[in-house]
Scaffold this active site. Structure first.
Site, PDB file in Angstrom:
ATOM      1  N   CYS A   6      42.172   8.297 139.820  1.00  0.00           N
ATOM      2  CA  CYS A   6      41.199   7.491 139.083  1.00  0.00           C
ATOM      3  C   CYS A   6      41.934   6.402 138.313  1.00  0.00           C
ATOM      4  O   CYS A   6      42.900   6.685 137.609  1.00  0.00           O
ATOM      5  CB  CYS A   6      40.428   8.374 138.105  1.00  0.00           C
ATOM      6  SG  CYS A   6      39.384   7.425 136.973  1.00  0.00           S
ATOM      7  N   SER A  66      34.060  25.392 131.910  1.00  0.00           N
ATOM      8  CA  SER A  66      33.926  24.724 133.196  1.00  0.00           C
ATOM      9  C   SER A  66      32.899  25.443 134.052  1.00  0.00           C
ATOM     10  O   SER A  66      32.935  26.661 134.189  1.00  0.00           O
ATOM     11  CB  SER A  66      35.255  24.731 133.949  1.00  0.00           C
ATOM     12  OG  SER A  66      36.255  24.136 133.212  1.00  0.00           O
ATOM     13  N   ASP A 100      33.773  23.400 138.093  1.00  0.00           N
ATOM     14  CA  ASP A 100      33.320  22.012 138.161  1.00  0.00           C
ATOM     15  C   ASP A 100      34.307  21.122 138.905  1.00  0.00           C
ATOM     16  O   ASP A 100      33.949  20.019 139.327  1.00  0.00           O
ATOM     17  CB  ASP A 100      33.022  21.457 136.766  1.00  0.00           C
ATOM     18  CG  ASP A 100      34.183  21.606 135.804  1.00  0.00           C
ATOM     19  OD1 ASP A 100      35.325  21.761 136.260  1.00  0.00           O
ATOM     20  OD2 ASP A 100      33.934  21.578 134.583  1.00  0.00           O
ATOM     21  N   CYS A 113      37.282   8.664 143.306  1.00  0.00           N
ATOM     22  CA  CYS A 113      38.241   9.759 143.394  1.00  0.00           C
ATOM     23  C   CYS A 113      37.872  10.730 144.519  1.00  0.00           C
ATOM     24  O   CYS A 113      38.681  11.568 144.906  1.00  0.00           O
ATOM     25  CB  CYS A 113      38.360  10.486 142.058  1.00  0.00           C
ATOM     26  SG  CYS A 113      36.787  10.933 141.322  1.00  0.00           S
ATOM     27  N   CYS A 118      38.631   9.034 125.895  1.00  0.00           N
ATOM     28  CA  CYS A 118      38.419   8.577 124.528  1.00  0.00           C
ATOM     29  C   CYS A 118      36.937   8.617 124.220  1.00  0.00           C
ATOM     30  O   CYS A 118      36.102   8.545 125.110  1.00  0.00           O
ATOM     31  CB  CYS A 118      38.932   7.153 124.323  1.00  0.00           C
ATOM     32  SG  CYS A 118      40.719   7.004 124.477  1.00  0.00           S
ATOM     33  N   ASN A 177      37.220   2.864 125.060  1.00  0.00           N
ATOM     34  CA  ASN A 177      37.209   3.970 126.031  1.00  0.00           C
ATOM     35  C   ASN A 177      37.238   3.343 127.414  1.00  0.00           C
ATOM     36  O   ASN A 177      36.314   2.626 127.776  1.00  0.00           O
ATOM     37  CB  ASN A 177      35.949   4.817 125.838  1.00  0.00           C
ATOM     38  CG  ASN A 177      35.768   5.889 126.908  1.00  0.00           C
ATOM     39  OD1 ASN A 177      34.656   6.280 127.197  1.00  0.00           O
ATOM     40  ND2 ASN A 177      36.855   6.372 127.485  1.00  0.00           N
ATOM     41  N   GLY A 178      38.290   3.629 128.169  1.00  0.00           N
ATOM     42  CA  GLY A 178      38.402   3.071 129.514  1.00  0.00           C
ATOM     43  C   GLY A 178      39.830   2.671 129.811  1.00  0.00           C
ATOM     44  O   GLY A 178      40.749   2.972 129.046  1.00  0.00           O
ATOM     45  N   CYS A 190      30.667   6.430 136.160  1.00  0.00           N
ATOM     46  CA  CYS A 190      31.586   7.512 136.560  1.00  0.00           C
ATOM     47  C   CYS A 190      30.793   8.803 136.746  1.00  0.00           C
ATOM     48  O   CYS A 190      30.307   9.394 135.776  1.00  0.00           O
ATOM     49  CB  CYS A 190      32.648   7.713 135.482  1.00  0.00           C
ATOM     50  SG  CYS A 190      33.645   9.186 135.760  1.00  0.00           S
ATOM     51  N   CYS A 228      30.397   5.163 140.632  1.00  0.00           N
ATOM     52  CA  CYS A 228      31.773   5.163 141.114  1.00  0.00           C
ATOM     53  C   CYS A 228      32.020   6.548 141.703  1.00  0.00           C
ATOM     54  O   CYS A 228      31.778   7.559 141.046  1.00  0.00           O
ATOM     55  CB  CYS A 228      32.741   4.904 139.964  1.00  0.00           C
ATOM     56  SG  CYS A 228      34.464   5.143 140.468  1.00  0.00           S
ATOM     57  N   GLY A 256      38.813  13.390 123.254  1.00  0.00           N
ATOM     58  CA  GLY A 256      40.189  13.046 122.908  1.00  0.00           C
ATOM     59  C   GLY A 256      40.640  13.788 121.682  1.00  0.00           C
ATOM     60  O   GLY A 256      39.915  13.838 120.686  1.00  0.00           O
ATOM     61  N   TYR A 262      31.964  16.980 134.720  1.00  0.00           N
ATOM     62  CA  TYR A 262      32.924  17.681 133.870  1.00  0.00           C
ATOM     63  C   TYR A 262      32.995  17.157 132.434  1.00  0.00           C
ATOM     64  O   TYR A 262      33.042  17.925 131.489  1.00  0.00           O
ATOM     65  CB  TYR A 262      34.320  17.585 134.493  1.00  0.00           C
ATOM     66  CG  TYR A 262      35.434  18.015 133.563  1.00  0.00           C
ATOM     67  CD1 TYR A 262      35.694  19.360 133.349  1.00  0.00           C
ATOM     68  CD2 TYR A 262      36.186  17.073 132.882  1.00  0.00           C
ATOM     69  CE1 TYR A 262      36.692  19.760 132.475  1.00  0.00           C
ATOM     70  CE2 TYR A 262      37.186  17.466 132.006  1.00  0.00           C
ATOM     71  CZ  TYR A 262      37.435  18.812 131.804  1.00  0.00           C
ATOM     72  OH  TYR A 262      38.411  19.190 130.944  1.00  0.00           O
TER      73      TYR A 262
HETATM   74  S1  SF4 Z   1      37.432   7.494 140.149  1.00  0.00           S
HETATM   75 FE1  SF4 Z   1      36.295   9.401 139.741  1.00  0.00          FE
HETATM   76  S2  SF4 Z   1      36.832   9.944 137.634  1.00  0.00           S
HETATM   77 FE2  SF4 Z   1      37.418   7.800 137.923  1.00  0.00          FE
HETATM   78  S3  SF4 Z   1      35.649   6.592 137.215  1.00  0.00           S
HETATM   79 FE3  SF4 Z   1      35.386   6.891 139.420  1.00  0.00          FE
HETATM   80  S4  SF4 Z   1      34.158   8.791 139.609  1.00  0.00           S
HETATM   81 FE4  SF4 Z   1      34.983   8.700 137.519  1.00  0.00          FE
END
Ligand code: SF4
Length: 523
Positions: free
Chosen positions: A431, A332, A395, A485, A51, A151-152, A285, A482, A77, A291
């Site tokens: 994720c 990409s 990517d 993933c 989003c 967004n989230g 993130c 983060c 989005g 990406y």
């Molecule tokens: S898990 Fe991956 S895609 Fe999700 S917020 Fe963390 S780094 Fe981003």
């Protein structure tokens, strides 16, 4: 690999998937156990969201600028969009399913008066793609209108919704976002800002928000800062938006990020910052850099374009291949490919040409559409590819099916060798914080080793960037990000079962639940 993945995901608090047709039990005190469907890695029902949000205060053409802001954020989005404006007394709203230019026109914008506005572009995550789930979500409470755009993904949304429904709340939508306004009503403060702070104390997960009343705009970001949110200025008006590309389009100046955990209020008294929550380590993130964000944006204090070029240079250091040309599958990997070509001296070529009137396949909601898009989106240039050793920079490889088709098309166009380098490590974990990973086909790297993926994709060579190489390319510390993933290490645990349509199912049994946790256990 699967048992390892499941063990790690389970260790992170996520319930272990069961055999087809089985489920796990959602159990609460004073509540009978009931079976729900598993959500991880076996089907496409898991949290996901793309989003974009935009807000402006203090501009006579707030609706029009919000429209342009959403236009710049359309990549975040495409399923629905909406705008809410305020003129100090009243709010006005328009939202619809489709792209920004499909939903809005000049006449509609003229029916959205006011000096403030917020807007949203949505890719569905929780809740189906229906109009009631389009945002901004507008409610009336305590004699005023409150609109919210999010967004989230809220990782404890289900627990809270069950609790609120048990207490008598009636929800209009099936989105996790709606629980925030219910919590605001339930934990009402002296004003809307206090109510929001009270509400946000109860939610977990990722949120970048803009809210509007008739006379103010509020921007808020979760304490980890998962999703980007920045502030801008334009001739005395204030703006808040997901990415700086939206500021550029309306010719606003970038001011700064909304800090993790910060709430910024824009009203007749100017701009006020509140930091009501205990500081948390930032968990931006990193996939926004790789990406998701537009390359002409600046997020988390860095140019996305330059980070992507450095990712390509890092790939060149880690995987110095011999080849005749470097190419992306546009868009990409384009900027990482530029970085790889610059670092190695191998010519950069556009070996395939993109049809720009076709949407990005990654965000198409169904398998059928994705396969269709592969065929219509990219056309190889035979004269460039014939007899060449081609190095493709990507990517990410999420499911692999699209990539496989593209590699096949390069070979059909005469490429002698096709190697692929990916500007991030393998995606092995889902994720929970707002990006769409894993539909039915799952994350290919969660199930296969790299040489198996290489063979599946029909490549001569496949290499991924290391985790350290990826983080180093951002020129920021590991601790800022983060990386869940890639690593399976989740900073915020998912609480209970969660799926796109979980709020469309009757999973909240009656019974007093106030203050009691929902836990999941395997059947
Ligand atoms: S898990 Fe991956 S895609 Fe999700 S917020 Fe963390 S780094 Fe981003």
């Amino acid at each position: 690999m699967l048992p390892v993945l499941f063990a790690q995901a389970e260790a992170c608090g996520y319930p272990k998937p069961l055999a087809q047709g089985q489920g796990f039990k959602v159990k609460t005190e004073n509540r009978k156990q009931k079976t729900v469907n598993p959500v991880i890695l076996q089907d496409d029902r898991k949290p996901r969201e793309h989003c974009g949000i935009f807000g402006i205060y203090g501009h006579p053409e707030a609706a029009r600028l919000t429209y342009f802001g959403l236009y710049a954020l359309q990549h975040r989005g495409q399923e629905s969009c909406g705008i809410v404006t305020g003129d100090g007394q009243r709010v006005s709203q328009h939202r619809g399913l489709g792209l920004v230019p499909e939903v809005f026109n000049k006449d509609i914008l003229e029916r959205l008066p006011g000096h403030l506005g917020i807007g949203h572009v949505r890719y569905s995550t929780t809740g189906s793609t229906v109009l009631i789930n389009a945002q901004p979500f507008l409610v009336q409470h305590g004699g005023q209108s409150i609109a919210i755009a999010h967004n989230g993904t809220l990782t404890n949304a289900r627990e809270i919704r069950c609790r609120l429904e048990d207490a008598g709340s009636i929800f209009q939508s099936t989105m996790d976002t709606e629980i925030i306004v219910h919590l605001m009503a339930r934990h009402r403060g002296a004003n809307v800002v206090e109510s929001l702070i009270n509400a946000l104390e109860h939610v977990k997960g990722s949120y970048s928000l803009v809210l509007a009343t008739a006379d103010k705009v509020i921007a808020a970001r979760d304490p980890y800062g998962f999703r980007p949110l920045c502030l801008g200025q334009l001739n005395g008006s204030w703006l808040a938006t997901s990415e700086t590309c939206a500021l550029d389009l309306v010719q606003a100046d970038y001011w700064r990020e909304v800090e993790p955990g910060e709430i910024v209020v824009m009203d007749a008294g100017g701009l006020h910052s509140h930091k009501p929550f205990a500081p948390a380590p930032p968990k931006h993130c990193i996939f926004e850099f790789i990406y998701f964000a537009r390359p002409d944006s600046q997020i988390f204090g860095q140019s996305v374009y330059l980070v992507r070029k450095r990712l390509g240079a890092a790939l060149a250091r880690e995987h110095p291949l011999k080849g005749d040309l470097v190419m992306p599958f546009p868009d990409s990997g384009t900027y990482a490919a530029l970085g790889y070509a610059a670092a190695t001296g191998i010519p950069f070529e556009m070996g395939v040409i993109r049809n720009h009137y076709v949407g990005r396949t990654f965000i198409q909601p169904t398998q059928t559409m994705r396969d269709f898009s592969v065929r219509v989106k990219l056309n190889p240039v035979r004269e460039i590819l014939k007899g060449q050793r081609v190095i493709v920079i990507e990517d990410s490889i999420i499911r692999g099916t699209t990539t496989r088709s593209r590699v096949k098309s390069l070979r059909e166009a005469g490429a002698k060798e096709v190697s692929m380098l990916v500007s991030c490590p393998p995606h092995r974990f889902p994720c929970f914080y707002g990006i769409d990973f894993s539909q039915k086909g799952e994350l290919i790297a969660a199930q296969q080793e790299i040489d198996q993926i290489r063979d599946f994709l029909g490549l001569d060579y496949l290499g991924y960037l290391s985790l350290d190489g990826m983080v180093a390319a951002t020129q920021m510390d590991h601790d800022n990000f983060c990386l869940s993933c890639f690593s399976g290490d989740y900073p915020v645990l998912l609480e209970g079962d969660f799926s796109k349509t979980c709020f469309e199912e009757d999973l909240c049994a009656p019974g007093p639940l106030e203050g009691q946790p929902v836990v999941c256990e395997r059947e």
